[in-house]
Design a protein around this motif. Sequence first.
Motif, PDB file in Angstrom:
ATOM      1  N   TYR A 136       0.854  -1.186   0.000  1.00 25.14           N
ATOM      2  CA  TYR A 136       0.000   0.000   0.000  1.00 25.14           C
ATOM      3  C   TYR A 136       0.892   1.239   0.000  1.00 25.14           C
ATOM      4  O   TYR A 136       1.737   1.404   0.880  1.00 25.14           O
ATOM      5  CB  TYR A 136      -0.905   0.012   1.242  1.00 25.14           C
ATOM      6  N   ASP A 137       0.702   2.098  -0.994  1.00 25.61           N
ATOM      7  CA  ASP A 137       1.464   3.343  -1.056  1.00 25.61           C
ATOM      8  C   ASP A 137       0.983   4.315   0.007  1.00 25.61           C
ATOM      9  O   ASP A 137      -0.220   4.434   0.268  1.00 25.61           O
ATOM     10  CB  ASP A 137       1.329   3.982  -2.440  1.00 25.61           C
ATOM     11  N   LEU A 138       1.935   5.010   0.624  1.00 23.03           N
ATOM     12  CA  LEU A 138       1.628   5.971   1.677  1.00 23.03           C
ATOM     13  C   LEU A 138       1.852   7.399   1.181  1.00 23.03           C
ATOM     14  O   LEU A 138       2.610   7.635   0.237  1.00 23.03           O
ATOM     15  CB  LEU A 138       2.498   5.696   2.906  1.00 23.03           C
ATOM     16  N   ASP A 139       1.210   8.352   1.830  1.00 24.05           N
ATOM     17  CA  ASP A 139       1.281   9.744   1.383  1.00 24.05           C
ATOM     18  C   ASP A 139       2.687  10.333   1.459  1.00 24.05           C
ATOM     19  O   ASP A 139       3.008  11.275   0.735  1.00 24.05           O
ATOM     20  CB  ASP A 139       0.329  10.621   2.221  1.00 24.05           C
ATOM     21  N   ASN A 140       3.538   9.770   2.321  1.00 24.60           N
ATOM     22  CA  ASN A 140       4.889  10.327   2.459  1.00 24.60           C
ATOM     23  C   ASN A 140       5.854   9.819   1.397  1.00 24.60           C
ATOM     24  O   ASN A 140       7.040  10.148   1.408  1.00 24.60           O
ATOM     25  CB  ASN A 140       5.447  10.025   3.856  1.00 24.60           C
ATOM     26  N   GLY A 141       5.366   8.991   0.461  1.00 26.01           N
ATOM     27  CA  GLY A 141       6.221   8.443  -0.576  1.00 26.01           C
ATOM     28  C   GLY A 141       6.759   7.063  -0.265  1.00 26.01           C
ATOM     29  O   GLY A 141       7.417   6.450  -1.108  1.00 26.01           O
ATOM     30  N   GLY A 142       6.510   6.574   0.938  1.00 25.96           N
ATOM     31  CA  GLY A 142       6.906   5.221   1.306  1.00 25.96           C
ATOM     32  C   GLY A 142       5.774   4.244   1.017  1.00 25.96           C
ATOM     33  O   GLY A 142       4.821   4.561   0.305  1.00 25.96           O
ATOM     34  N   ALA A 143       5.893   3.051   1.564  1.00 25.43           N
ATOM     35  CA  ALA A 143       4.863   2.042   1.341  1.00 25.43           C
ATOM     36  C   ALA A 143       4.814   1.098   2.531  1.00 25.43           C
ATOM     37  O   ALA A 143       5.804   0.907   3.244  1.00 25.43           O
ATOM     38  CB  ALA A 143       5.122   1.266   0.059  1.00 25.43           C
ATOM     39  N   LEU A 144       3.648   0.514   2.733  1.00 23.76           N
ATOM     40  CA  LEU A 144       3.456  -0.514   3.751  1.00 23.76           C
ATOM     41  C   LEU A 144       3.209  -1.833   3.035  1.00 23.76           C
ATOM     42  O   LEU A 144       2.277  -1.945   2.238  1.00 23.76           O
ATOM     43  CB  LEU A 144       2.267  -0.178   4.647  1.00 23.76           C
ATOM     44  N   ARG A 145       4.063  -2.789   3.281  1.00 26.41           N
ATOM     45  CA  ARG A 145       3.858  -4.135   2.743  1.00 26.41           C
ATOM     46  C   ARG A 145       3.264  -4.970   3.872  1.00 26.41           C
ATOM     47  O   ARG A 145       3.957  -5.345   4.819  1.00 26.41           O
ATOM     48  CB  ARG A 145       5.188  -4.707   2.249  1.00 26.41           C
ATOM     49  N   LEU A 146       1.971  -5.236   3.782  1.00 26.06           N
ATOM     50  CA  LEU A 146       1.210  -5.805   4.897  1.00 26.06           C
ATOM     51  C   LEU A 146       0.752  -7.222   4.572  1.00 26.06           C
ATOM     52  O   LEU A 146       0.229  -7.485   3.482  1.00 26.06           O
ATOM     53  CB  LEU A 146      -0.008  -4.923   5.183  1.00 26.06           C
ATOM     54  N   THR A 147       0.945  -8.127   5.508  1.00 29.54           N
ATOM     55  CA  THR A 147       0.457  -9.492   5.342  1.00 29.54           C
ATOM     56  C   THR A 147      -1.067  -9.504   5.438  1.00 29.54           C
ATOM     57  O   THR A 147      -1.637  -9.043   6.426  1.00 29.54           O
ATOM     58  CB  THR A 147       1.066 -10.419   6.403  1.00 29.54           C
ATOM     59  N   VAL A 148      -1.716 -10.028   4.409  1.00 28.28           N
ATOM     60  CA  VAL A 148      -3.180 -10.016   4.361  1.00 28.28           C
ATOM     61  C   VAL A 148      -3.770 -11.415   4.340  1.00 28.28           C
ATOM     62  O   VAL A 148      -4.983 -11.580   4.510  1.00 28.28           O
ATOM     63  CB  VAL A 148      -3.677  -9.215   3.132  1.00 28.28           C
ATOM     64  N   ALA A 149      -2.946 -12.435   4.096  1.00 24.75           N
ATOM     65  CA  ALA A 149      -3.488 -13.791   4.004  1.00 24.75           C
ATOM     66  C   ALA A 149      -2.367 -14.805   4.193  1.00 24.75           C
ATOM     67  O   ALA A 149      -1.177 -14.479   4.107  1.00 24.75           O
ATOM     68  CB  ALA A 149      -4.161 -14.007   2.645  1.00 24.75           C
ATOM     69  N   ARG A 150      -2.762 -16.033   4.455  1.00 21.33           N
ATOM     70  CA  ARG A 150      -1.846 -17.167   4.422  1.00 21.33           C
ATOM     71  C   ARG A 150      -2.108 -17.930   3.129  1.00 21.33           C
ATOM     72  O   ARG A 150      -3.208 -17.880   2.592  1.00 21.33           O
ATOM     73  CB  ARG A 150      -2.067 -18.102   5.607  1.00 21.33           C
ATOM     74  N   TYR A 151      -1.101 -18.637   2.658  1.00 22.76           N
ATOM     75  CA  TYR A 151      -1.375 -19.499   1.514  1.00 22.76           C
ATOM     76  C   TYR A 151      -1.168 -20.957   1.896  1.00 22.76           C
ATOM     77  O   TYR A 151      -0.390 -21.295   2.785  1.00 22.76           O
ATOM     78  CB  TYR A 151      -0.548 -19.103   0.282  1.00 22.76           C
ATOM     79  N   TYR A 152      -1.896 -21.799   1.216  1.00 23.80           N
ATOM     80  CA  TYR A 152      -1.891 -23.233   1.471  1.00 23.80           C
ATOM     81  C   TYR A 152      -1.677 -23.942   0.138  1.00 23.80           C
ATOM     82  O   TYR A 152      -2.353 -23.645  -0.853  1.00 23.80           O
ATOM     83  CB  TYR A 152      -3.216 -23.677   2.103  1.00 23.80           C
TER      84      TYR A 152
END
Length: 532
Positions: A332-348
């Motif tokens: 997810y891009d952030l307003d300060n020019g950085g980004a958040l790479r966030l875990t949203v799921a597990r895979y099987y």
Amino acid sequence: MSNRKLNVFLPLLFAVVLALGMFLGHKMPGSNTGGATVFFTKPARGPLQEVMDLVKAKYVDSLNTEELQQEAIEGLLTHLDPHSVYIPPSQLQQVNEDLEGNFEGIGVEFNITADTVNVISVLSGGPSESAGVQTGDKILKVNDSAVAGTNITAEKIRKLLRGPAGSIVNTTILRQQEKINIPIKRGVIPLYSIDASYMAAPDVGYIKISKFSATTYDEFLAAMRKLEKQGMKKLIIDVRQNPGGFLDAATRIADELLEDQRLILYTKGKAYPRADYKTKRPGMFERGPLAILTDEGSASASEILAGAIQDWDRGVVIGRRTFGKGLVQEQYDLDNGGALRLTVARYYIPSGRSIQKPYGKGHEAYDEDIAERFNHGEFVNKDSIKITDTVPYKTHAGRRVYGGGGITPDIFIPFDTSRFSPALTAIYTRGLFSNYAYTYYTGHRDEFKQYKDAEDFTKNFQTSAAMLNDFKAFAKAKNSPGIDKLTAHDETEIRTRLKAMLARQLYRTEGFYETINTTDPVVKKALEELNH
């Protein structure tokens, strides 16, 4: 005392406020829909936001809010899984370029020795080759910036050389004691994710995938077409030390190897209902003998590919246990020019197992897992592998497999610890193999004109006794310890590495792998398995 408390709690305060802001932003009506505008009452400021505003407005000393915010974000993320990370603005471009498969620059590979920037490779067909830059050139100036003898770093030189495609960078080059001014028109430079594709045996193709980027699938198809034209009937795919990347790239490659309507994996998370990824189309290589090479550096998308092949009994997995990353991130891009790479799921993977290793003991213990495997003997003895998930799963053919800590290979090949004697380790860490190969090549170019390609070089070049002695003198001059006490095995390893690094100098990574794989025990075992 109050100042000290404030310093302790400021990161936590920022973290909580950040989390609250993300939550409210996600929950606002219309924030994730394309529907009509919804009128709602603006919520009152909560006490956390009030405290944050007061700190910023009233605190006795000036605050670097940007640094505090980064510390706060990182502090918050330490309470999540180890793969949810914040990417600051200064690093985002490089991270994105790596996965997008290209950047804008001049197309040279360089190293820095004794404050001198040496061109060790020029991209074929790239801007630098078109401008006349040659391997062996030394870069003295980039535009108005002197880059020789100024404690230059690789990061600084990259920033100077890179820029928008079509723009001009003026360089001053030293070539055989002559200064040359060369203007170079920057262009789009590919970052290839397939390091090598060649015939490892008369009917066995080999493909080395270093990461799964936006261009990997297309690169894979091109490599497969080339190998099929050369008579490939069996295939080795090497994902050792491949940290992963785009999920889509791994699933599309798996689709080329598995029959139609086969489950490759499914993902599931709190806010993400189950999503199945299945094969959709006739693949290029659904039936031929197949081997996947793995080690402790094979993670994420690499494990998806290896796991699907293992669970469907489509091929044999050879090497060592994989990293154990079974989580899916979204960026997810952030307003300060950085980004958040966030875990949203597990895979099987198809058998239903998750291969994510435990992370409940904190990030530090998680990061030390690979070292722990080495220390308790897993790298050299399959019986030392610790299965963290005791619930057995079954492959399509009924073989027992386990989750909870990576993919355990079907055939275990131990790590060769003899390659890292104290003397050899000192040579590796000082980068002496690559430095010597560059120096030797630039001084003996004509010797290598007799080799028409990497295959010819691999078959016919031998590291001579004279070259070995020359390298020893080179290493001693660089104060590398233990050169006078090298064992016969050390000398054999040096000969092998010198040949591989010269092949890399001549033919880039394609040449390196084609040469080094002739002595690689994992590749040798794969050839043995596919040919029996």
